[in-house]
Design an enzyme around this catalytic site. Structure first.
Site, PDB file in Angstrom:
ATOM      1  N   SER A 307       7.554  -0.824  -2.669  1.00 42.92           N
ATOM      2  CA  SER A 307       6.341  -1.121  -1.901  1.00 42.92           C
ATOM      3  C   SER A 307       5.255  -0.061  -1.977  1.00 42.92           C
ATOM      4  CB  SER A 307       6.709  -1.368  -0.436  1.00 42.92           C
ATOM      5  OG  SER A 307       7.489  -2.545  -0.326  1.00 42.92           O
ATOM      6  N   VAL A 308       5.533   1.092  -2.575  1.00 47.61           N
ATOM      7  CA  VAL A 308       4.460   2.064  -2.817  1.00 47.61           C
ATOM      8  C   VAL A 308       3.349   1.396  -3.620  1.00 47.61           C
ATOM      9  CG1 VAL A 308       3.868   4.197  -4.039  1.00 47.61           C
ATOM     10  CG2 VAL A 308       5.953   4.094  -2.669  1.00 47.61           C
TER      11      VAL A 308
END
Length: 586
Positions: A307-308
């Site tokens: 999810s970065v």
């Protein structure tokens, strides 16, 4: 006929005598330093047969941190211990007391010596202090000579960043083709900066102690030690890195305390993009550095970010204006909108979806973006520096496009071009899965870019190289990255706000109150090729701090974990607090 044979023998003997006389003249008078096809130095070889030597320094350049602290080539006090004849009376008890070793062990070791050696090589626990060094000099103990020397060996910290040096004749001759085969190969850098800057650090200016020996190889005590070195104002050089030794030590300590066995940490100064600390795990086996690929720097290796990567999708959505005020996303559904998600988050706004890392929201945003422009995600990733080489590069003397981090891998968004048209592939890509891979160094630089109003710069690990006399050989200036366009300052401002929400109300609330802005990431991956094999995770947190006046950008990753963990967040929190306390002390 008999006379002719006699004349022939006489003439032949005269010729042979002349040849022998010429060779003798060559040996003793005309060319004793360059004899034969290989230009052998006969005088030097003769001296070697009658003398021994100990190396005080191999002439390799010194690597220091940003404050001038030695990271390699530490100067230490030591003692040269000579073999002693049986009839020499040695006060072993007194010397053992001074060195803080057992008397019998000292006596047995000393009497078994066949050649002079350093006391610290014989007894690892012995430390020669300056006071003991001065005392031994004044007392003039027979068989012991105190000296100062450069301590050779691997770096005690930042082993992946600094790198290792080893004796490898094949690498030496392959790397330096202009050397002759009869030259004595020098140790060469095999990883990190030692390898990258090997040609700058290499030098022939070694320093040695010479001592004469008798026909049986025993030292002649009637002679003093002779120093052999080069009075050179230029070499060896000193290479100044951007590391801060204190910060580097703390980072390594925190990773070990939190049992992060694969992964690491990278810390950047936002304005300069200097590397202040870089740690990679697992540690290198010094006895077998190539074992299990442990010499690979994980901070320069591309990994699935999870999810970065939503930071990229958010940036593209902001600039494309596809997020309407008040719009919500169905965050009770899974990534594909087919089933309920294990996390029942309800209907969330764009801001809430980012803070709580709603997969369904970013799957829909990614799908809308790709509907407008099939290059939208890859273009934004490039503008943020994720798919470019971010390490410092430029022309250095005759070296074109010299790279400070040549081992750095390049990130990517797409694998098969078909995925750009596949709905499910777009969903997976939008949350940092499928083929998305980025390096921790690039993520740290992306966070620094956001904190710096969208300015993308190259990351620097070495600031300059100096000659021995202090003159600068080469300066490595701060440089912006060459990209087509950058994100605008308004986008950077909104992203900063979103990243701060993550730590205040979102998935990284354990960092609340520390003025940290950042993004968590959990990438799912198979731990083996077996379809039934266990699943593992990469755990990420990348961000910058303090929010009010950004100074540091940092990424911590915990790779290939088979159990849920927040070790990376513990490391991040402790490191932030350490840096705040350090600034207060300074």
């Amino acid at each position: 006929m008999k006379k002719k044979r006699i004349v022939f023998i006489v003439v032949t003997n005269i010729i042979l005598f002349a040849v022998m006389l010429y060779q003798l003249s060559q040996l003793q008078l005309f060319s004793p330093e360059q004899y034969g096809q290989n230009d052998v130095n006969l005088l030097e070889q003769s001296v070697k047969q009658r003398s021994h030597q100990l190396v005080l320094a191999d002439g390799r350049g010194t690597i220091v941190d940003r404050n001038g602290k030695h990271l390699t080539n530490e100067m230490i006090y030591d003692v040269v211990v000579f073999p002693v004849p049986d009839d020499v009376d040695i006060n072993y008890g007194e010397i053992a007391r001074k060195l803080q070793v057992e008397q019998q062990q000292l006596q047995d070791t000393w009497q078994s010596l066949t050649s002079p050696t350093f006391i610290t090589d014989l007894f690892q626990e012995v430390q020669i202090t300056k006071a003991l060094y001065n005392e031994l000099q004044q007392n003039d103990v027979l068989g012991l000579i105190p000296i100062e020397r450069i301590k050779q060996g691997d770096p005690q910290i930042a082993e992946h960043f600094i790198g290792l040096v080893r004796n490898n004749h094949q690498i030496f001759f392959d790397r330096y083709e202009n050397h002759h085969e009869h030259d004595i190969p020098k140790p060469v850098g095999i990883s990190g900066l030692q390898k990258t800057f090997d040609s700058f650090l290499l030098s022939n200016n070694d320093e040695r102690l010479l001592f004469h020996v008798d026909g049986r190889g025993k030292p002649l005590y009637g002679f003093h030690l002779l120093y052999a070195g080069h009075d050179d104002g230029f070499y060896p050089v000193k290479m100044e890195t951007t590391l801060n030794e204190d910060i580097q030590q703390k980072a390594e300590q925190l990773l070990s305390q939190n049992d992060i066995e694969q992964g690491g940490l990278v810390l950047l100064d936002i304005m300069s993009r200097d590397v202040l600390a870089m740690v990679s795990k697992p540690s290198i086996n010094k006895e077998n550095p190539y074992e299990n690929g442990a010499m690979k720097n994980q901070m320069l290796t591309a990994h699935f970010p999870g999810s970065v990567f939503k930071t990229v999708v958010a940036a593209a959505a902001i600039e494309e204006g596809i997020v309407r005020e008040g719009k919500t996303f169905p965050c009770n559904l899974d990534l594909y909108g087919e089933n309920e998600d294990p996390r029942q988050l309800g209907e969330l706004t764009f801001e809430e979806s980012f803070a709580l890392s709603c997969n369904r929201a970013f799957a829909l945003l990614g799908h809308d973006l790709m509907g407008h422009d099939r290059n939208s995600l890859s273009d934004m990733a490039e503008r943020l520096g994720l798919t470019k080489y971010v390490g410092w590069r430029g022309d250095v003397f005759r070296l074109r496009e010299f790279k400070q981090f040549p081992e750095e891998e390049r990130g990517k968004v797409w694998g098969d071009d078909y995925d750009r048209n596949s709905e499910r592939a777009i969903y997976q890509t939008s949350i940092g899965q499928k083929e998305v891979k980025v390096t921790p160094l690039a993520v740290a630089n992306m966070m620094a870019t956001i904190a710096d109003n969208g300015v993308v710069k190259q990351v620097r690990g070495v600031s300059r190289i100096q000659y021995k006399n202090g003159a600068v050989m080469k300066q490595f200036p701060q440089q912006k990255m060459n990209i087509g366009s950058r994100i605008n300052s308004n986008t950077a401002e909104v992203l900063s706000y979103l990243l701060h929400l993550v730590t205040e109300t979102g998935t990284a609330r354990s960092l609340s109150g520390l003025e940290v802005a950042g993004k968590t990431g959990t990438a799912e991956l198979k731990m083996s090729a077996d379809e039934e094999g266990a699943m593992g995770h990469h755990y990420w947190f990348g961000g910058f701090f303090p929010v009010s006046n950004p100074k540091y950008a940092m990424v911590v990753v915990d790779l290939y974990q088979t159990e849920k963990t927040e070790a990376h967040l513990h490391v991040y929190k402790d490191m932030v607090q350490f840096l705040y306390e350090k600034e207060q002390l300074n």
